[in-house]
Design a protein around this motif. Structure first.
Motif, PDB file in Angstrom:
ATOM      1  N   THR A  72      47.989 -38.257  49.657  1.00 25.86           N
ATOM      2  CA  THR A  72      49.068 -37.374  49.485  1.00 25.86           C
ATOM      3  C   THR A  72      49.209 -36.671  50.864  1.00 25.86           C
ATOM      4  O   THR A  72      48.643 -37.206  51.983  1.00 25.86           O
TER       5      THR A  72
ATOM      6  N   GLY B 156      53.242 -32.830  50.912  1.00 26.98           N
ATOM      7  CA  GLY B 156      53.645 -32.818  49.390  1.00 26.98           C
ATOM      8  C   GLY B 156      52.887 -31.589  48.723  1.00 26.98           C
ATOM      9  O   GLY B 156      53.499 -31.166  47.776  1.00 26.98           O
TER      10      GLY B 156
ATOM     11  N   LYS C  27      55.010 -37.924  48.491  1.00 30.64           N
ATOM     12  CA  LYS C  27      53.691 -37.585  48.533  1.00 30.64           C
ATOM     13  C   LYS C  27      53.308 -36.616  47.319  1.00 30.64           C
ATOM     14  O   LYS C  27      52.183 -36.626  46.699  1.00 30.64           O
TER      15      LYS C  27
ATOM     16  N   VAL D  95      50.483 -37.563  43.521  1.00 32.12           N
ATOM     17  CA  VAL D  95      49.500 -36.672  42.826  1.00 32.12           C
ATOM     18  C   VAL D  95      49.725 -36.817  41.418  1.00 32.12           C
ATOM     19  O   VAL D  95      48.957 -36.960  40.489  1.00 32.12           O
TER      20      VAL D  95
ATOM     21  N   THR E  14      43.018 -38.942  45.105  1.00 31.82           N
ATOM     22  CA  THR E  14      43.947 -38.663  46.091  1.00 31.82           C
ATOM     23  C   THR E  14      43.255 -38.082  47.500  1.00 31.82           C
ATOM     24  O   THR E  14      42.615 -37.235  47.110  1.00 31.82           O
TER      25      THR E  14
ATOM     26  N   ALA F 248      44.223 -36.346  51.192  1.00 32.33           N
ATOM     27  CA  ALA F 248      45.541 -35.469  51.935  1.00 32.33           C
ATOM     28  C   ALA F 248      44.782 -35.315  53.139  1.00 32.33           C
ATOM     29  O   ALA F 248      44.040 -34.366  53.621  1.00 32.33           O
TER      30      ALA F 248
END
Length: 297
Positions: free
Chosen positions: A151, A155, A169, A173, A192, A194
């Motif tokens: 992500t 997002g 993005k 999730v 996930t 980021a």
């Protein structure tokens, strides 16, 4: 305890440079056999060449590791299935998938074409779906799998001029959250990351003095932990430049009113109470949130 990946087989998409390259090199350094997947296209997704992926493979082999290059587009299900079949035939299993491939087509929403929106959704979201679907049954049969979605701050929190990117993005999730539930009894853990990193995707967005502190190697530690044997599940980790944080989708305690007070005027009058974050929670599932609402009526 040192985290190792001996006897593990990993596929990393978008691994011809930037974050994917850093992940692939570090996985190989720690014992994994690595599939370096990269279409080799431009930042907007145009063009293709396996050259970048092969250079990363050459680095891994020169350092004593095992790796193969693959140029399949993550949006091409047949090509991805062929890649997965080849990897299983060669190494017998697939333990790790890092969905890292992506493109950018940044414009304000008013200037953005529907094609620009669809292409970004197709690569980031559907590309991750295609690759995950291709390895899912193998991981179920093995009763082991580690999948990492990617992500971004866009997002999670939004950024000007990136409506398509942000939509894709945050969708990842949601994908992670459901797959974490469905994969749990099969030993599949889905997380996930980021990233905040200096790559060709961000070189025009961040001042040079900050880019110098944001190398892909500053994100890789979190990514490798999230695909390790002892990884958590259903975690979103922000990583970059030495910072590591965990992001949550939270829920305020809100209000509960009698039927006669279920009006827009009540919402307006009590919006501050609804928004109050004191005592907020993180429901385990969407069903848990629904049950909470029903139980309070």
């Amino acid at each position: 305890m040192t985290i190792r990946f001996d006897n593990r087989v990993a596929i990393v998409t978008g691994a011809g440079g930037g974050l994917g390259r850093a992940y692939a090199l570090e996985l190989a350094k720690r014992g994994a056999k690595v599939v370096v997947n990269d279409l080799g296209g431009a930042r907007d997704g145009s063009g293709s060449s396996i050259g970048a992926a092969q250079l990363v493979v050459d680095e891994i082999i020169a350092a004593g590791g095992e790796a193969i290059a693959n140029g399949a587009s993550v949006t091409d299900a047949a090509a991805v299935d062929k890649m997965v079949g080849f990897v299983k035939e060669r190494w017998g299993r697939i333990d790790i998938l890092i969905n890292n491939a992506g493109i950018l087509r940044d414009r304000t929403f008013v200037k953005m074409s529907l094609d620009d929106f669809r292409q970004v959704i197709d690569v980031h979201l559907m590309g991750s779906v295609v690759c995950t679907k291709a390895v899912w049954e193998t991981m179920r049969e093995q009763t082991f799998g580690r999948i990492l979605m990617t992500t971004s701050s866009t997002g999670l929190y939004g950024n000007f001029g990136q409506a398509n990117y942000g939509a894709a993005k945050l969708a990842l999730v949601g994908l992670m959250k459901t797959l974490s539930l469905e994969g749990a009894k099969y030993g599949i853990k889905v997380n996930t990351i980021a990233p905040v990193a200096a790559t060709r995707m961000t070189e025009d967005l961040v001042p040079p003095e900050l880019l110098a502190k944001m190398g892909p190697e500053t994100v890789a530690p979190a990514a490798l932990y999230l695909v390790s044997d002892d990884a958590p599940a259903n975690a979103v980790i922000n990583a970059g430049a030495g910072g590591f944080e965990r992001a949550y989708v939270t829920l305020t305690r809100g209000i509960h009113v009698a039927p006669e007070d279920m009006t827009p005027e009540t919402i307006a009058a009590r919006f501050a109470e609804i928004s109050d974050r004191i005592g907020e929670i993180v429901p385990d599932t969407g069903a848990a949130q629904g049950a909470m609402a029903l139980g309070a009526v």
